[in-house]
Design a protein around this motif. Structure first.
Motif, PDB file in Angstrom:
ATOM      1  N   VAL A  53      13.846  -5.839  -5.462  1.00  0.00           N
ATOM      2  CA  VAL A  53      12.861  -5.135  -4.633  1.00  0.00           C
ATOM      3  C   VAL A  53      12.419  -6.012  -3.471  1.00  0.00           C
ATOM      4  CG1 VAL A  53      10.473  -4.281  -4.625  1.00  0.00           C
ATOM      5  CG2 VAL A  53      12.044  -3.553  -6.407  1.00  0.00           C
ATOM      6  N   ASN A  54      12.143  -7.274  -3.752  1.00  0.00           N
ATOM      7  CA  ASN A  54      11.695  -8.182  -2.699  1.00  0.00           C
ATOM      8  C   ASN A  54      12.802  -8.452  -1.688  1.00  0.00           C
ATOM      9  OD1 ASN A  54       9.771  -9.755  -1.439  1.00  0.00           O
ATOM     10  ND2 ASN A  54      10.245 -11.576  -2.626  1.00  0.00           N
ATOM     11  N   GLY A  55      14.031  -8.548  -2.154  1.00  0.00           N
ATOM     12  CA  GLY A  55      15.140  -8.819  -1.249  1.00  0.00           C
ATOM     13  C   GLY A  55      15.500  -7.648  -0.368  1.00  0.00           C
ATOM     14  N   LEU A  83       1.839  -4.797  -2.538  1.00  0.00           N
ATOM     15  CA  LEU A  83       2.460  -3.479  -2.691  1.00  0.00           C
ATOM     16  C   LEU A  83       3.838  -3.571  -3.334  1.00  0.00           C
ATOM     17  CD1 LEU A  83       1.419  -1.844   0.697  1.00  0.00           C
ATOM     18  CD2 LEU A  83       0.590  -1.253  -1.590  1.00  0.00           C
ATOM     19  N   LEU A  84       4.593  -4.618  -3.005  1.00  0.00           N
ATOM     20  CA  LEU A  84       5.897  -4.808  -3.633  1.00  0.00           C
ATOM     21  C   LEU A  84       5.754  -5.103  -5.126  1.00  0.00           C
ATOM     22  CD1 LEU A  84       7.784  -6.874  -0.911  1.00  0.00           C
ATOM     23  CD2 LEU A  84       8.160  -4.482  -1.525  1.00  0.00           C
ATOM     24  N   LEU A  87       5.096  -1.901  -6.751  1.00  0.00           N
ATOM     25  CA  LEU A  87       6.345  -1.145  -6.825  1.00  0.00           C
ATOM     26  C   LEU A  87       7.196  -1.618  -7.996  1.00  0.00           C
ATOM     27  CD1 LEU A  87       8.224   0.984  -5.578  1.00  0.00           C
ATOM     28  CD2 LEU A  87       9.140  -0.838  -4.120  1.00  0.00           C
ATOM     29  N   VAL A  88       7.244  -2.922  -8.219  1.00  0.00           N
ATOM     30  CA  VAL A  88       7.968  -3.464  -9.374  1.00  0.00           C
ATOM     31  C   VAL A  88       7.336  -2.972 -10.668  1.00  0.00           C
ATOM     32  CG1 VAL A  88       8.506  -5.602 -10.622  1.00  0.00           C
ATOM     33  CG2 VAL A  88       8.858  -5.472  -8.163  1.00  0.00           C
ATOM     34  N   ALA A  89       6.007  -2.947 -10.726  1.00  0.00           N
ATOM     35  CA  ALA A  89       5.318  -2.448 -11.915  1.00  0.00           C
ATOM     36  C   ALA A  89       5.654  -0.976 -12.141  1.00  0.00           C
ATOM     37  CB  ALA A  89       3.815  -2.638 -11.767  1.00  0.00           C
ATOM     38  N   TRP A  90       5.724  -0.195 -11.077  1.00  0.00           N
ATOM     39  CA  TRP A  90       6.037   1.223 -11.216  1.00  0.00           C
ATOM     40  C   TRP A  90       7.473   1.421 -11.683  1.00  0.00           C
ATOM     41  CZ3 TRP A  90       9.228   4.455  -8.063  1.00  0.00           C
ATOM     42  CH2 TRP A  90       9.131   5.810  -8.382  1.00  0.00           C
TER      43      TRP A  90
END
Length: 136
Positions: A53-55, A83-84, A87-90
């Motif tokens: 996600v971060n990349g 927010l990222l 997003l990872v948690a989601w």
């Protein structure tokens, strides 16, 4: 390939330390049955999701929002990283395991702490990684 695996391990360790510090607000929920091996695999998978996600998404956001980064002297990166992390948690919650974050500001604090811890671990391991790359 070795550097990628090392980065994954550093992120997993940083994620674990972040969840220890922010324990009730940022947590890692392992998949069933909840044992030590499952917890470690969950940390590694969550770190992998975070890296992807971060990349990918983080890279796109950083390129598109470059003027905002310049305008805010980089402070917007705290919000973007929070927010990222959310997003990872989601994404990990859709898979039935992984990261849980109690709110936006806990996500921002968790992302900040995760980045600092990952950076510190990277500095501590730098002498070992530099010496192994010189041997080739």
């Amino acid at each position: 390939m070795g550097r990628l695996i090392l980065r994954l391990l550093i992120n997993a360790l940083a994620l674990w330390l972040t969840t220890l510090i922010l324990a009730p607000y940022v947590q890692v929920v392992p998949f069933e049955p909840r044992g030590t091996v499952e917890f470690i695999v969950t940390l590694l998978l969550t770190a992998l999701i975070f890296g992807v996600v971060n990349g990918i998404i983080g890279g796109i956001i950083r390129v598109v929002a470059f003027p905002i980064y310049v305008l805010t002297l980089g402070l917007i990166s705290l919000i973007v990283n929070g927010l990222l992390l959310l997003l990872v948690a989601w994404i990990s919650s859709l898979l039935g395991f992984g990261l849980t974050v109690d709110g936006f500001w806990w996500g921002v604090l968790g992302a900040l702490l995760l980045g600092v811890i990952s950076w510190l671990i990277g500095i501590l391991l730098r002498p070992f990684t530099k010496s192994s790359s010189r041997r080739r």
